[in-house]
Motif scaffolding. Structure first.
Motif, short mmCIF file in Angstrom:
data_model
loop_
_atom_site.label_atom_id
_atom_site.label_comp_id
_atom_site.label_asym_id
_atom_site.label_seq_id
_atom_site.Cartn_x
_atom_site.Cartn_y
_atom_site.Cartn_z
N LEU A 240 0.83 -1.20 0.00
CA LEU A 240 0.00 0.00 0.00
C LEU A 240 0.87 1.25 0.00
O LEU A 240 0.53 2.26 -0.63
CB LEU A 240 -0.94 -0.02 1.21
CG LEU A 240 -1.90 -1.22 1.25
CD1 LEU A 240 -2.78 -1.15 2.51
CD2 LEU A 240 -2.77 -1.28 0.01
N SER A 241 2.01 1.19 0.69
CA SER A 241 2.96 2.31 0.65
C SER A 241 3.51 2.49 -0.76
O SER A 241 3.70 3.62 -1.23
CB SER A 241 4.12 2.06 1.62
OG SER A 241 3.68 2.10 2.96
N ALA A 242 3.76 1.38 -1.44
CA ALA A 242 4.30 1.45 -2.80
C ALA A 242 3.28 2.04 -3.76
O ALA A 242 3.65 2.78 -4.69
CB ALA A 242 4.72 0.06 -3.27
N VAL A 243 2.01 1.72 -3.57
CA VAL A 243 0.95 2.31 -4.41
C VAL A 243 0.96 3.83 -4.25
O VAL A 243 0.90 4.58 -5.23
CB VAL A 243 -0.43 1.72 -4.04
CG1 VAL A 243 -1.55 2.51 -4.72
CG2 VAL A 243 -0.50 0.25 -4.42
N GLU A 244 1.05 4.29 -3.01
CA GLU A 244 1.08 5.72 -2.75
C GLU A 244 2.37 6.34 -3.30
O GLU A 244 2.35 7.47 -3.84
CB GLU A 244 0.99 5.97 -1.24
CG GLU A 244 1.12 7.43 -0.81
CD GLU A 244 0.07 8.35 -1.40
OE1 GLU A 244 0.30 9.57 -1.41
OE2 GLU A 244 -0.99 7.85 -1.85
#
Length: 333
Positions: A240-244
């Motif tokens: 989810l951090s990578a998506v952001e």
């Protein structure tokens, strides 16, 4: 050949003060292990076997909540007094195992993310006649360490499967994000990706205890190298951090991950994350605790003590995510 299990003699609960002291050797590494605040949690009838589950789980990591829930389910079924404790610092984790040995528990389940740190404590447990099983990390280390059984995923195999899948998705340049340097499982995953993937693979090491820092590091790398078209993370929250990060960097890089939780299920369903590799942490915790009960009560050893019991990998994609969504919502996948 496995030796017969020593007779089980019920005893009182673990000394909470000693365990709490070990759990909090390094405050920065302590896990949030329940409302008691003493680094221990119990399940089961309170009058039967006593088992200690000691992991390298870091604070606030939803993955280890799943492992713990599975262990607690097995403990409740078997009438086991279960103590769970975790610390990301290998020396502190070793101290937790030594506390369990001193408290004369009936069995220990342990992760081997940093195998060298566990050799001494495991040897002490064996010398005290306490059976030890492994789970989650250390598939190449559990037999040399003398553990009875192992429950988990072959991370090298899982990594190669991801590499093959990235080829199918026509990726060209993958960034494999490692959130804990020196963790043998995470390193094996990324090495497996690199081995099987036909494109270029780079590793990015980040501080997994700080999600904001993880996002910033991935963002910076994507801005620096516009050729990266695929990010592979080693935990659901990091995906989810990578998506952001991709959004902040204005990058078209896609995101895939190892491991699964309810928030990641939503991301897969919505198309933000391409796929997740599920190693079934709930099952790992359940099998590890249940195995100790079976060994103590019936002399059973899964895999004959020579082969691991594999709990993954399994791919969760947009096409099949509905099959696990309700279990993830219940906090067991």
């Amino acid at each position: 050949m496995n030796t017969p299990p020593p007779p089980h003699t019920p005893a009182g609960p673990l000394r909470a003060a000693a365990l709490a002291s070990a759990v909090c050797l390094l405050l920065a590494g302590c896990s949030a292990l329940g409302d008691e605040g003493d680094g221990a949690a119990s399940a089961g009838s309170g009058g039967g076997m006593r088992v200690a589950l000691v992991t390298h789980g870091g604070e606030g990591d939803a993955f280890w909540d799943l492992v713990r829930k599975g262990a607690e389910a097995a403990a409740a079924k078997d009438g086991i007094d279960l103590t769970y404790a975790g610390d990301a610092d290998p020396a502190a984790q070793a101290a937790l195992v030594r506390d369990a040995v001193r408290d004369k528990v009936d069995g220990i389940a342990v992760t081997l993310a940093k195998p060298a740190a566990m050799r001494g404590p495991v040897a002490e447990a064996k010398a005290a006649g306490i059976p030890v099983v492994g789970l989650n990390s250390g598939i190449d280390a559990w037999r040399p360490a003398g553990l009875l059984e192992y429950f988990g995923q072959d991370e090298s195999v899982a990594g190669r499967a991801v590499g093959d899948k990235l080829d199918d998705l026509k990726a060209k340049h993958a960034l494999c994000v490692v959130h804990e340097r020196g963790n043998v499982a995470l390193e094996a995953r990324c090495a497996g990706v690199e081995k099987a993937f036909g494109g270029e693979t780079d590793n990015l090491y980040v501080d997994g205890t700080d999600l904001d820092a993880v996002t910033a590091a991935i963002t910076a790398r994507l801005r620096q190298d516009s050729g990266v078209d695929q990010v592979v993370t080693n935990g659901a929250q990091f995906a989810l951090s990578a998506v952001e990060a991709a959004r902040q960097a204005g990058s078209r890089a896609k995101v895939a991950t190892f491991d699964l939780d309810k928030d990641l299920v939503k991301a897969v369903r919505g198309g933000d994350v391409q796929f997740a590799v599920d190693q079934q942490p709930y099952l790992q915790g359940y099998l590890a605790v249940d195995a100790l009960w079976l060994y103590r009560t019936n002399g059973n050893v899964s895999g004959g003590g020579t082969a691991p019991v594999l709990t993954g990998p399994a791919f969760v994609t947009k096409s099949n995510v509905s099959a696990v969504a309700r279990f993830a919502a219940a906090g067991t996948r």
